[in-house]
Structures are given as C-alpha cells and as structure tokens.
Design a protein around this motif. Sequence first.
Motif, PDB file in Angstrom:
ATOM      1  N   ILE A 189      39.022  37.551  33.071  1.00  0.00           N
ATOM      2  CA  ILE A 189      38.894  36.156  33.475  1.00  0.00           C
ATOM      3  C   ILE A 189      39.413  35.253  32.364  1.00  0.00           C
ATOM      4  CG2 ILE A 189      37.295  34.357  34.221  1.00  0.00           C
ATOM      5  CD1 ILE A 189      35.411  36.708  35.060  1.00  0.00           C
ATOM      6  N   GLU A 190      40.420  34.486  32.663  1.00  0.00           N
ATOM      7  CA  GLU A 190      40.901  33.448  31.756  1.00  0.00           C
ATOM      8  C   GLU A 190      40.437  32.123  32.344  1.00  0.00           C
ATOM      9  OE1 GLU A 190      44.982  34.085  30.253  1.00  0.00           O
ATOM     10  OE2 GLU A 190      44.953  35.894  31.482  1.00  0.00           O
ATOM     11  N   ALA A 191      39.194  31.757  31.942  1.00  0.00           N
ATOM     12  CA  ALA A 191      38.517  30.654  32.608  1.00  0.00           C
ATOM     13  C   ALA A 191      39.278  29.345  32.489  1.00  0.00           C
ATOM     14  CB  ALA A 191      37.110  30.510  32.031  1.00  0.00           C
ATOM     15  N   GLU A 192      39.779  29.051  31.281  1.00  0.00           N
ATOM     16  CA  GLU A 192      40.475  27.780  31.077  1.00  0.00           C
ATOM     17  C   GLU A 192      41.730  27.660  31.947  1.00  0.00           C
ATOM     18  OE1 GLU A 192      39.279  29.643  28.725  1.00  0.00           O
ATOM     19  OE2 GLU A 192      37.994  28.411  27.446  1.00  0.00           O
ATOM     20  N   ASP A 193      42.340  28.795  32.279  1.00  0.00           N
ATOM     21  CA  ASP A 193      43.540  28.787  33.117  1.00  0.00           C
ATOM     22  C   ASP A 193      43.223  29.017  34.596  1.00  0.00           C
ATOM     23  OD1 ASP A 193      45.120  28.424  30.858  1.00  0.00           O
ATOM     24  OD2 ASP A 193      45.297  30.577  30.513  1.00  0.00           O
ATOM     25  N   ASN A 194      41.910  29.139  34.896  1.00  0.00           N
ATOM     26  CA  ASN A 194      41.473  29.357  36.275  1.00  0.00           C
ATOM     27  C   ASN A 194      42.137  30.598  36.881  1.00  0.00           C
ATOM     28  OD1 ASN A 194      39.830  28.499  38.476  1.00  0.00           O
ATOM     29  ND2 ASN A 194      41.645  27.695  39.519  1.00  0.00           N
ATOM     30  N   ARG A 195      42.185  31.669  36.065  1.00  0.00           N
ATOM     31  CA  ARG A 195      42.916  32.865  36.481  1.00  0.00           C
ATOM     32  C   ARG A 195      42.038  34.109  36.371  1.00  0.00           C
ATOM     33  NH1 ARG A 195      48.489  33.550  33.606  1.00  0.00           N
ATOM     34  NH2 ARG A 195      47.221  34.298  31.878  1.00  0.00           N
ATOM     35  N   ILE A 196      42.102  34.932  37.403  1.00  0.00           N
ATOM     36  CA  ILE A 196      41.392  36.205  37.422  1.00  0.00           C
ATOM     37  C   ILE A 196      42.412  37.315  37.621  1.00  0.00           C
ATOM     38  CG2 ILE A 196      39.642  37.610  38.572  1.00  0.00           C
ATOM     39  CD1 ILE A 196      38.348  35.037  39.559  1.00  0.00           C
ATOM     40  N   SER A 197      42.413  38.306  36.729  1.00  0.00           N
ATOM     41  CA  SER A 197      43.328  39.440  36.841  1.00  0.00           C
ATOM     42  C   SER A 197      42.528  40.694  37.139  1.00  0.00           C
ATOM     43  CB  SER A 197      44.119  39.624  35.534  1.00  0.00           C
ATOM     44  OG  SER A 197      44.837  38.453  35.219  1.00  0.00           O
ATOM     45  N   GLU A 198      43.011  41.465  38.090  1.00  0.00           N
ATOM     46  CA  GLU A 198      42.317  42.691  38.464  1.00  0.00           C
ATOM     47  C   GLU A 198      42.415  43.730  37.344  1.00  0.00           C
ATOM     48  OE1 GLU A 198      40.340  43.284  41.133  1.00  0.00           O
ATOM     49  OE2 GLU A 198      40.618  41.122  41.358  1.00  0.00           O
ATOM     50  N   PRO A 199      41.386  44.540  37.173  1.00  0.00           N
ATOM     51  CA  PRO A 199      41.416  45.575  36.134  1.00  0.00           C
ATOM     52  C   PRO A 199      42.279  46.746  36.560  1.00  0.00           C
ATOM     53  CG  PRO A 199      39.407  45.785  37.418  1.00  0.00           C
ATOM     54  CD  PRO A 199      40.128  44.556  37.936  1.00  0.00           C
ATOM     55  N   GLY A 200      42.577  47.600  35.614  1.00  0.00           N
ATOM     56  CA  GLY A 200      43.339  48.803  35.912  1.00  0.00           C
ATOM     57  C   GLY A 200      43.183  49.798  34.788  1.00  0.00           C
ATOM     58  N   GLY A 201      43.622  51.036  35.011  1.00  0.00           N
ATOM     59  CA  GLY A 201      43.595  52.034  33.954  1.00  0.00           C
ATOM     60  C   GLY A 201      42.544  53.104  34.127  1.00  0.00           C
ATOM     61  N   LEU A 202      42.274  53.779  33.042  1.00  0.00           N
ATOM     62  CA  LEU A 202      41.448  54.988  33.082  1.00  0.00           C
ATOM     63  C   LEU A 202      40.033  54.736  33.590  1.00  0.00           C
ATOM     64  CD1 LEU A 202      42.657  56.533  29.711  1.00  0.00           C
ATOM     65  CD2 LEU A 202      43.091  57.445  31.996  1.00  0.00           C
ATOM     66  N   GLN A 203      39.429  53.615  33.198  1.00  0.00           N
ATOM     67  CA  GLN A 203      38.060  53.373  33.636  1.00  0.00           C
ATOM     68  C   GLN A 203      37.982  53.028  35.125  1.00  0.00           C
ATOM     69  OE1 GLN A 203      35.278  51.347  30.921  1.00  0.00           O
ATOM     70  NE2 GLN A 203      36.986  51.145  29.494  1.00  0.00           N
ATOM     71  N   VAL A 204      39.025  52.424  35.652  1.00  0.00           N
ATOM     72  CA  VAL A 204      39.084  52.182  37.095  1.00  0.00           C
ATOM     73  C   VAL A 204      39.284  53.511  37.826  1.00  0.00           C
ATOM     74  CG1 VAL A 204      40.395  51.066  38.943  1.00  0.00           C
ATOM     75  CG2 VAL A 204      39.918  49.825  36.813  1.00  0.00           C
ATOM     76  N   ILE A 205      40.178  54.347  37.306  1.00  0.00           N
ATOM     77  CA  ILE A 205      40.420  55.663  37.901  1.00  0.00           C
ATOM     78  C   ILE A 205      39.158  56.517  37.849  1.00  0.00           C
ATOM     79  CG2 ILE A 205      41.730  57.816  37.597  1.00  0.00           C
ATOM     80  CD1 ILE A 205      44.065  56.040  36.584  1.00  0.00           C
ATOM     81  N   GLU A 206      38.424  56.422  36.761  1.00  0.00           N
ATOM     82  CA  GLU A 206      37.188  57.195  36.597  1.00  0.00           C
ATOM     83  C   GLU A 206      36.236  56.992  37.771  1.00  0.00           C
ATOM     84  OE1 GLU A 206      33.663  57.597  33.204  1.00  0.00           O
ATOM     85  OE2 GLU A 206      34.767  55.709  33.436  1.00  0.00           O
ATOM     86  N   ALA A 207      36.108  55.741  38.228  1.00  0.00           N
ATOM     87  CA  ALA A 207      35.176  55.427  39.306  1.00  0.00           C
ATOM     88  C   ALA A 207      35.588  56.059  40.636  1.00  0.00           C
ATOM     89  CB  ALA A 207      35.047  53.914  39.457  1.00  0.00           C
ATOM     90  N   PHE A 208      36.873  56.387  40.801  1.00  0.00           N
ATOM     91  CA  PHE A 208      37.331  57.078  42.011  1.00  0.00           C
ATOM     92  C   PHE A 208      36.941  58.557  41.990  1.00  0.00           C
ATOM     93  CE2 PHE A 208      40.264  53.461  42.285  1.00  0.00           C
ATOM     94  CZ  PHE A 208      40.276  53.204  43.654  1.00  0.00           C
ATOM     95  N   ILE A 209      36.868  59.125  40.787  1.00  0.00           N
ATOM     96  CA  ILE A 209      36.717  60.581  40.671  1.00  0.00           C
ATOM     97  C   ILE A 209      35.270  60.995  40.397  1.00  0.00           C
ATOM     98  CG2 ILE A 209      37.481  62.590  39.328  1.00  0.00           C
ATOM     99  CD1 ILE A 209      40.083  61.085  38.768  1.00  0.00           C
TER     100      ILE A 209
END
Length: 648
Positions: free
Chosen positions: A140-160
């Motif tokens: 979350i980049e609050a000052e820019d009013n921007r939310i970016s989705e996560p990615g990578g190993l910890q996201v993949i971990e939750a699938f497995i």
Amino acid sequence: MQTGVRLPKTLTFTITRLEIWAKVDRSFLCAVFRNKALLPAFFLGTTWLFVVLLGQLDSQPSVAKSATQRVKGQFSTDLAAFDAVLSEQLLPLAENSRHSDSLKAAFRACRRAYKKLEPFTAYYFPATTRLVNGPPLPEIEAEDNRISEPGGLQVIEAFIFPEFNLDQRSGLVREIKKLRRELVRYANFWQDTELTDAHVFDLLRLQIFRLLTLGISGFDTPICQTALPEAATSIAGLRTYVSFYERTQPGFSQLDRLLQKTEAHLNQATDFNAFDRAHFIITYANPLSTQLLAYQKQLAIHPFKEIRALRTEAKTLFDPNAFDADFYAPTSAMRSNEAKILVGKKLFSDLLLSTSNDSSGGKRSCATCHQPGRAFTDGLPKNATLSGRGTVRRNTPTLLNAALQNRQFYDLRSHTLENQSSDVIQNTDEMHGSLEFAARTLQHNSAYKSGFKRAFPTMRDSIEPIHIQNALAAYERSLVRLNARFDRYMRGERDASGKPVMTAEEVFGFNLFMGKAKCGTCHFMPLFNGTVPPEFTQTESEVIGVPVRPNCRQIDPDPGRYALFPLDPLNYAFKTPSVRNVARTAPYMHNGAFQTLEEVIEFYDRGGGQGLGIALDNQTLPSDKLNLTSSEKKALIAFMNALTDSIP
C-alpha cells in the motif's frame, strides 16, 4: 570448435546454443516480430541465454579474478539454479501433479535456492524482492492512493500448504510464471550492478542480522515452517562468498570454522517451536557478526561512514550504542547536540507550549501526558481533553525508543518527531498552543534565548517555530534506552553472583515470543516494534481487530489509517508499537482497552478480532489459535517484564 583450449562441457553447450541462435532463419525472426504475442517468450528466452552464459563465464576459476568478480559470477550461477528449480521442477508439477508431497518438496527446494541470493537481492533490489519473497499482503502506497497485489514465494506457499487444492491450479501456475518474470528482472539489474568489497561485507553482515530477526522467527515461512533449514542454507551461502576473500590472516580460518559450526547447528535443529533462539544468538550469531566485521577490518576493507539507524560498525544488534536515532532526523542540520537536548528537555515540561493568544491556555505541557515516572505515558486508557469534556482520541504511547521509527502516531501520519510535536501542540483537544506565539514569547526570555543560541549556532536573532520543534525532537531522540536485562543477557553479562541476568522462565518466554507465539514476526527484535530489520527504515502497521473491551465481539470504531487514506486494507490499521517497557505502560492498545498483559496475550492466543468472532476480512494477524498453555503465557509475560529499560 578449434580454440586451442578445452572448454568445460557446460560452457561448450552454452556457446553451441548461441551459435544456433545466430543461425536462426531471418524469416523466423520476422515472424516473431510481426506476431507480438510471441515477443515476451522470445525475449525471456534470449535474456536467460545470455545470463546463463555470463554466469558460467564468471564462474570459471582464474587466478586473475578479483573477489568481487567471483562474487558476481557466483550470484549469476545461483540465480540460474533458482530459475532451473522453479521452471524445471515446480512449474511442471504445478501444471500436472495431483500430489501435494512432490509440490511441497519442489517448493522447499525453491526457497532454499532463493536463500543463497537473499543477501544481494534484499540489499540491491528491494522493490523487486518484495515480489519474489515479500509478505503475502497488498503493498500500500497510501500517499499515492495505490494498492499493488503481492507476489512471489509466500503467495505461492499459500497455494501449496497445508495441502494443494486442485481447483486452484491455475492460480498457482500464474503466480509461478509471475515469479519467473521477476527473476529476469534480477538478471537484468545484476548485469548493471557495480560491486565493491565494502558493499559485499556490508550486505553479508546485514544478512546475519536478517537471519536472526526475520529468518529464525519464521517471518517469511509462516505456513511451511522451513525457517531453520533455510537459515542453514543461508549460512552456507555466506560461507561461499566469504571464501572468495580467503587470505593468510588468522581471522579467516576462525570465521570459516564459525560459519561451519553455525550451519551444522541449524541443520541439527528439527523442531521450530523447540529451537533455543537465545542460545543460538549468543553462541553463534553474535560471534559470527562480530568476527565478520573484525575480518573485514583485517583486510583493510573499511565499513561505510554514512549515518544509519543501525550503525555500520555495530558488532551485534545488542551493542550498547548499536542504534542512532539521528538517522531519522529530517536533515543533517536537525541532528542532535547536547545544547538542543537541554533546551528540548526544558521545553518538554513548560506550560508555555499550550499557551496562545487565547487566555484559556497554559494548562498542559508535554510531560503532563508523557510522564517520565510512567515510562513517558500517563497510565490512562485515554487522557482527558484540554477542556475536560471527554477524552482525546487515542491512548498515550511511550516516548522511550519512539525515535527509532520512521513514522509517528498510531496512524503513522507524521514522518518525523518535528512534525509530531507540531501536531500535538496545535491540536485543540491536546495542548491548543501556538508555535508562533511560543517562539515570540521565548524571544524575550534571556535564559531560553541563550540556550537556543548554543543549540543552533547559525540561528539568526529570532527563535523560530522550527527551532522549538527540533529541540523537542532532539530531547525525544535522547530517550533511546536499550539497556534492559534482555539486552544485557544478549551481551553475555551476568549479575554480581555470576548468574545470567535473565531467568530460565524469561529465556523460555523469549523463545516463545520468537517462535511458537509468533510475536516476533510483527514486533521485530531487538526494538520489538514494527520497524523492519535489518535496515530499520520502514515502520509497519497491522490490522489485528482490537475490540472495544476484552472478549467482546464488537470492534473498536476507530478506523485508524483508513481515516487518512480510505483504502480498504487500511481499515482498522494501526502502527505496531514497541513491547519494550510494557510492564510500565498499561493500559494497552490504541484505545487502552486491555488493562493487563494477561488480557493482551489471551487476545492474541485466540486469533485477534477474527478469533473473537469479529468479521474482519482484512485482518493481517493470522486468525489461527496459538494454543498457548498457561505456563507458556506466564513465560511470555516474564520475558516482556525483562524488556524494562532502566531510565537514568
């Protein structure tokens, strides 16, 4: 190939592939560039081809190679190995396998491969690293009013983990392919990265600090629980890079033996919850970071002189002066000196700061609410407003060690202590003062004016509001106290009778805090607040679902950061405060709802607000019950009592 020398088989194969690319029919290339859908795959393949070649060329032994060249080649080799595990093992299994065990094994291999890269990726490419091994939460980049989705190993971990759901196969495959694209970014960045010996030693020592603050707490392995074997892999990687600096100095053999022993100790650990982290830090990690710095100096590779939150020459995280609060000052001119601290201390208790042209002022100083005898808190759930009608918005936090974070207030709205003081002084409910009025009044006080002149030698004739703000901030920056029994224990100190300064129960509580109870994954050691190690440049907020009172299913209505930045993930988000000195700072939470540490621990043990039954989709605290026993809860409190700093 008639070259006059015999090339290694792998290098010959790579060059052969280059020759094949060179002979590709022009019509094929034209077709590729006409069909834009083929371009990503084409460039991905060619990029990896050149990266692998570069890594293999750099990895060939040569007496003429410098240490940094060998470091650069080793990273390229390790990066190619990571991609190979990802693309040749994990991705095919994700696309076709129906069995969790094989997927889990391939995923663990990917994580171990990443740990060899982590010292460099976290140091040089932090933005990309968030998409490779960052938390599985939106950025979350609050000052820019921007939310970016996560990615990578910890996201993949939750699938497995804990088990692979076949219905989520497409999502898993998508995340693995996204991760591969981030590895190409690593490769491209790495080609342009200039290494120096000082940078290499700097990042290797930071990796040791990362290992004992984030690694062994399970911060980036929340489900698969592979923190300890990954830590061993990380140490093995450090040993490889240190080997490129082998010299005849006695420090090398000592350092190498210590790395071997540390790796062996971690490999022998089989139970995440039972691992004795206190013993590991004192016996292995602290000596390791100390010896690495000593060997660096033996080689006449001087540590950097720049100002940092964690000083560049800190031997361990627990050195008495390891941290420098002046790092967080907005400019170099606003760093502290003794004269500023003295003026700020006097102003801190001066009712003048709540005085303005309004005759009703002059009733409250900073010390009214931040009382030194109460660890700079007031002992109330919420203090009264200046008028006495109602209470202020939130609980009064301690100022001890408050300087060691890059944001202030529960909602993180202030970037500096200077801005924080201005906010409070001019708040109508809190002090209802005027910095401009105070500056004009102080101008006619000879004692204050001479004090300000000493504090600000370049000051012109007039005291300005910024001088008041900076003096108050300098005093608050002097309130860093990292001298609790816990700190002395980690330094190996003993009491007058020769006994350790922490009891066995307190040490057990620390190991729980950093292990089974998962406290250390948000309250990061050694500051035990939300300032993320080892750089300590970012202060985090969390959504934990604090109720209006203990064991209540009604969430406190204060929206936290959402009131400033109306982004859904920030609803009910508050800064992670320090648990240092909690024995003296009750009541707890932003609303002062919990009167005792027993109530706090019970709340976390049940899984926060969701565990109480509060519907809170954006809770960042895991909602799983911790299942702490009564003796474990008691030990946690004993440990937190050992975090009480002495206040001279």
